[in-house]
Write an enzyme that holds these catalytic residues in place. Structure first.
Site, PDB file in Angstrom:
ATOM      1  N   GLY A  11      10.512  -2.452   3.236  1.00 13.77           N
ATOM      2  CA  GLY A  11       9.272  -1.859   2.734  1.00 13.77           C
ATOM      3  C   GLY A  11       9.209  -1.888   1.220  1.00 13.77           C
ATOM      4  O   GLY A  11      10.100  -2.413   0.547  1.00 13.77           O
ATOM      5  N   PHE A  12       8.166  -1.295   0.707  1.00 12.94           N
ATOM      6  CA  PHE A  12       7.929  -1.280  -0.741  1.00 12.94           C
ATOM      7  C   PHE A  12       9.099  -0.592  -1.469  1.00 12.94           C
ATOM      8  O   PHE A  12       9.828  -1.223  -2.248  1.00 12.94           O
ATOM      9  CB  PHE A  12       6.584  -0.560  -0.972  1.00 12.94           C
ATOM     10  CG  PHE A  12       6.282  -0.190  -2.388  1.00 12.94           C
ATOM     11  CD1 PHE A  12       6.504  -1.069  -3.433  1.00 12.94           C
ATOM     12  CD2 PHE A  12       5.727   1.062  -2.671  1.00 12.94           C
ATOM     13  CE1 PHE A  12       6.196  -0.717  -4.745  1.00 12.94           C
ATOM     14  CE2 PHE A  12       5.410   1.425  -3.971  1.00 12.94           C
ATOM     15  CZ  PHE A  12       5.653   0.544  -5.011  1.00 12.94           C
ATOM     16  N   THR A  36       6.040  -1.910   9.534  1.00 10.61           N
ATOM     17  CA  THR A  36       5.154  -2.022   8.356  1.00 10.61           C
ATOM     18  C   THR A  36       5.850  -2.777   7.217  1.00 10.61           C
ATOM     19  O   THR A  36       5.197  -3.181   6.267  1.00 10.61           O
ATOM     20  CB  THR A  36       4.711  -0.634   7.818  1.00 10.61           C
ATOM     21  OG1 THR A  36       5.874   0.136   7.501  1.00 10.61           O
ATOM     22  CG2 THR A  36       3.853   0.100   8.824  1.00 10.61           C
ATOM     23  N   SER A  76       9.514   4.717   7.050  1.00 10.30           N
ATOM     24  CA  SER A  76       8.333   5.475   7.507  1.00 10.30           C
ATOM     25  C   SER A  76       7.069   4.720   7.134  1.00 10.30           C
ATOM     26  O   SER A  76       6.989   4.164   6.041  1.00 10.30           O
ATOM     27  CB  SER A  76       8.259   6.857   6.848  1.00 10.30           C
ATOM     28  OG  SER A  76       7.091   7.529   7.293  1.00 10.30           O
ATOM     29  N   GLY A 103      22.926  12.460  11.826  1.00 12.65           N
ATOM     30  CA  GLY A 103      24.070  12.398  12.733  1.00 12.65           C
ATOM     31  C   GLY A 103      25.063  11.352  12.260  1.00 12.65           C
ATOM     32  O   GLY A 103      26.283  11.573  12.257  1.00 12.65           O
ATOM     33  N   ALA A 115      13.741  10.556   2.037  1.00 13.44           N
ATOM     34  CA  ALA A 115      12.474  10.373   1.321  1.00 13.44           C
ATOM     35  C   ALA A 115      11.455  11.370   1.845  1.00 13.44           C
ATOM     36  O   ALA A 115      10.944  11.232   2.950  1.00 13.44           O
ATOM     37  CB  ALA A 115      11.963   8.953   1.527  1.00 13.44           C
ATOM     38  N   TYR A 146       2.012  12.531   9.511  1.00 14.50           N
ATOM     39  CA  TYR A 146       2.922  12.197   8.412  1.00 14.50           C
ATOM     40  C   TYR A 146       3.449  13.478   7.769  1.00 14.50           C
ATOM     41  O   TYR A 146       4.658  13.654   7.599  1.00 14.50           O
ATOM     42  CB  TYR A 146       2.161  11.351   7.393  1.00 14.50           C
ATOM     43  CG  TYR A 146       2.982  10.862   6.225  1.00 14.50           C
ATOM     44  CD1 TYR A 146       3.985   9.916   6.405  1.00 14.50           C
ATOM     45  CD2 TYR A 146       2.728  11.308   4.931  1.00 14.50           C
ATOM     46  CE1 TYR A 146       4.718   9.437   5.325  1.00 14.50           C
ATOM     47  CE2 TYR A 146       3.455  10.829   3.844  1.00 14.50           C
ATOM     48  CZ  TYR A 146       4.442   9.890   4.046  1.00 14.50           C
ATOM     49  OH  TYR A 146       5.169   9.418   2.977  1.00 14.50           O
ATOM     50  N   LYS A 150       7.340  14.826   7.850  1.00 15.24           N
ATOM     51  CA  LYS A 150       8.115  14.957   6.618  1.00 15.24           C
ATOM     52  C   LYS A 150       8.568  16.403   6.398  1.00 15.24           C
ATOM     53  O   LYS A 150       9.636  16.647   5.836  1.00 15.24           O
ATOM     54  CB  LYS A 150       7.290  14.456   5.433  1.00 15.24           C
ATOM     55  CG  LYS A 150       7.037  12.953   5.450  1.00 15.24           C
ATOM     56  CD  LYS A 150       8.305  12.161   5.152  1.00 15.24           C
ATOM     57  CE  LYS A 150       8.033  10.676   5.000  1.00 15.24           C
ATOM     58  NZ  LYS A 150       9.240   9.903   4.674  1.00 15.24           N
ATOM     59  N   ARG A 187      -4.076   1.797   0.723  1.00 10.90           N
ATOM     60  CA  ARG A 187      -3.942   2.745  -0.373  1.00 10.90           C
ATOM     61  C   ARG A 187      -4.763   2.301  -1.579  1.00 10.90           C
ATOM     62  O   ARG A 187      -5.118   1.136  -1.716  1.00 10.90           O
ATOM     63  CB  ARG A 187      -2.467   2.954  -0.721  1.00 10.90           C
ATOM     64  CG  ARG A 187      -1.896   3.983   0.233  1.00 10.90           C
ATOM     65  CD  ARG A 187      -0.524   4.387  -0.106  1.00 10.90           C
ATOM     66  NE  ARG A 187       0.407   3.321   0.223  1.00 10.90           N
ATOM     67  CZ  ARG A 187       1.709   3.470   0.159  1.00 10.90           C
ATOM     68  NH1 ARG A 187       2.231   4.596  -0.223  1.00 10.90           N
ATOM     69  NH2 ARG A 187       2.500   2.483   0.484  1.00 10.90           N
TER      70      ARG A 187
HETATM   71  N1  UDP Z   1      -9.242   5.950  -2.064  1.00 10.69           N
HETATM   72  C1  UDP Z   1     -10.450   5.426  -2.498  1.00 10.69           C
HETATM   73  N2  UDP Z   1     -10.770   4.148  -2.124  1.00 10.69           N
HETATM   74  C2  UDP Z   1      -9.949   3.362  -1.399  1.00 10.69           C
HETATM   75  C3  UDP Z   1      -8.719   3.891  -0.956  1.00 10.69           C
HETATM   76  C4  UDP Z   1      -8.394   5.189  -1.316  1.00 10.69           C
HETATM   77  O1  UDP Z   1     -11.232   6.097  -3.192  1.00 10.69           O
HETATM   78  O2  UDP Z   1     -10.324   2.214  -1.105  1.00 10.69           O
HETATM   79  C5  UDP Z   1      -8.909   7.324  -2.461  1.00 10.69           C
HETATM   80  C6  UDP Z   1      -8.428   8.224  -1.328  1.00 10.69           C
HETATM   81  O3  UDP Z   1      -9.524   8.825  -0.663  1.00 10.69           O
HETATM   82  C7  UDP Z   1      -7.585   9.241  -2.079  1.00 10.69           C
HETATM   83  C8  UDP Z   1      -7.001   8.418  -3.234  1.00 10.69           C
HETATM   84  O4  UDP Z   1      -7.827   7.265  -3.361  1.00 10.69           O
HETATM   85  O5  UDP Z   1      -8.385  10.267  -2.606  1.00 10.69           O
HETATM   86  C9  UDP Z   1      -5.571   8.002  -3.021  1.00 10.69           C
HETATM   87  O6  UDP Z   1      -5.482   7.444  -1.746  1.00 10.69           O
HETATM   88  P1  UDP Z   1      -4.205   6.739  -1.179  1.00 10.69           P
HETATM   89  O7  UDP Z   1      -4.520   6.308   0.192  1.00 10.69           O
HETATM   90  O8  UDP Z   1      -3.743   5.707  -2.135  1.00 10.69           O
HETATM   91  O9  UDP Z   1      -3.064   7.833  -1.161  1.00 10.69           O
HETATM   92  P2  UDP Z   1      -3.004   9.411  -0.875  1.00 10.69           P
HETATM   93  O10 UDP Z   1      -2.630   9.977  -2.185  1.00 10.69           O
HETATM   94  O11 UDP Z   1      -4.343   9.925  -0.424  1.00 10.69           O
HETATM   95  O12 UDP Z   1      -1.974   9.550   0.162  1.00 10.69           O
END
Ligand code: UDP
Length: 328
Positions: A11-12, A36, A76, A103, A115, A146, A150, A187
């Site tokens: 992952g990232f 993922t 995750s 474990g 994390a 999620y 966590k 994201r």
């Molecule tokens: N967001 C947005 N446009 C997009 C994707 C996300 O405006 O195309 C907004 C999202 O609603 C949130 C913020 O950007 O308020 C950060 O979203 P992200 O999914 O990156 O991470 P989060 O901090 O919400 O887990």
């Protein structure tokens, strides 16, 4: 030579951790079920003599013969679109997965870093968020799978620490960005940069007044590395406190990419936090850590990475699916 198991290694963040531990001279056991993650992120390490990849789902028993000194549990799904698509796997990796890692740590006498996330604070009523804040989470909302996984993960980690004496560390990770983020993970940063590169309008959710604080990946990895080797067993926030509204962030991405598209507004996803900024007092004090890479520089490096992706990758947009998901 010390041996480390990194889960979520393709992952990232996991792949950047692999790079760091290889650089520091560890034998790295990289584990991922590739649900993922992407092997491309660790392709450059595959031939390294101190690197082994195990395709395995950590929610199943982890069988790793031999001595083991360290575990970093980073497996995750980690973006809102993932929680919607694979909610059960998200819950399982944060509960069954961490149980297996703890474990294993107990059995091998290994130190384990877990994390965790700013999401344990939910839609916070305390600002900025310090580690003593208990959070404001909707257990049954779309992000609940999620957030609650966590939160459970932190509880079981402390239980293994207190009851079994396992050496545990908990890092609460705030929004992080950088090369190897999945372009189509939904994201905000990959979404905006992907849209700019494809010549599409940038989709701001809500009115864009919600805030986030973005940390460049190299800074985050440094903080995690320091925490793992520190004596701190309480949770530690690691993130960059430089807060920005999503509306202003969209403007920054437009300036960075030179796109001539515009911003369009979409519905705000349910339980989307209105504000988020880490209080990093504890990390500064116990880890002597502060982020070094400002957003201008970090975004420049990240954009350079996204520009290297193929047109095929660029056009594979799960982001559009997300709109469909939200409607269902
Ligand atoms: N967001 C947005 N446009 C997009 C994707 C996300 O405006 O195309 C907004 C999202 O609603 C949130 C913020 O950007 O308020 C950060 O979203 P992200 O999914 O990156 O991470 P989060 O901090 O919400 O887990």
């Amino acid at each position: 030579m010390e041996r480390v198991l990194i889960t979520g290694a393709a992952g990232f963040l996991g792949s950047h951790l692999c790079d760091r531990f290889i650089k520091e001279g560890f034998q790295v056991e990289a584990m991922d079920n590739l649900i993922t993650g992407d092997l491309k992120n660790i392709a450059h390490l595959r031939e390294h003599p101190h690197f082994t990849f195990h395709q395995h789902d950590v929610t199943e028993y982890i069988d790793l013969p031999g001595e083991l000194d360290h575990i970093l549990h980073f497996a995750s799904p980690a973006s809102p679109i993932d929680y919607l698509k694979i909610p059960i796997q998200t819950l399982k990796v944060g509960s069954l997965g961490v149980h297996n890692c703890l474990g294993l740590a107990k059995h091998k006498g290994a130190r384990v870093t877990i994390a965790s996330t700013s999401e344990i604070y939910g839609d916070p009523e305390v600002h900025p968020q310090h580690e003593e804040y208990f959070g404001h989470v909707n257990t049954i909302g779309p992000r609940g799978v999620y957030d609650e996984a966590k939160r459970f993960q932190e509880s079981i980690t402390m239980a293994y620490h207190r009851y079994h004496g396992v050496e545990t560390r908990i890092v609460r990770i705030f929004n992080t960005y950088g090369p190897r983020m999945r372009l189509n993970d939904g994201r905000v940063l990959p979404a905006f940069i992907g849209q700019a590169l494809r010549g599409e309008d940038l989709t701001v959710f809500g009115d864009g007044s919600q805030t986030r604080s973005f940390c460049y990946v190299d800074d985050l990895i440094e903080g995690i590395y320091r925490l793992h080797f520190s004596d701190e067993t309480r949770p530690v926030n690691v993130g960059n406190p430089d807060e920005i509204t999503i509306g202003d962030f969209a403007e920054e991405i437009m300036a960075l990419t030179g796109t001539d598209q515009k911003v369009v507004y979409r519905d705000l996803p349910e339980n989307d936090p209105k504000q988020r900024r880490p209080d990093i007092g504890r990390a500064m004090e116990v880890l002597d850590w502060t982020p070094k890479v400002g957003r201008a520089e970090g975004l420049k490096r990240t954009y350079a990475y996204f520009k290297t992706l193929s047109t095929e990758e660029l056009n594979k947009s799960e982001h559009k699916d997300f709109e469909a998901f939200k409607k269902n």
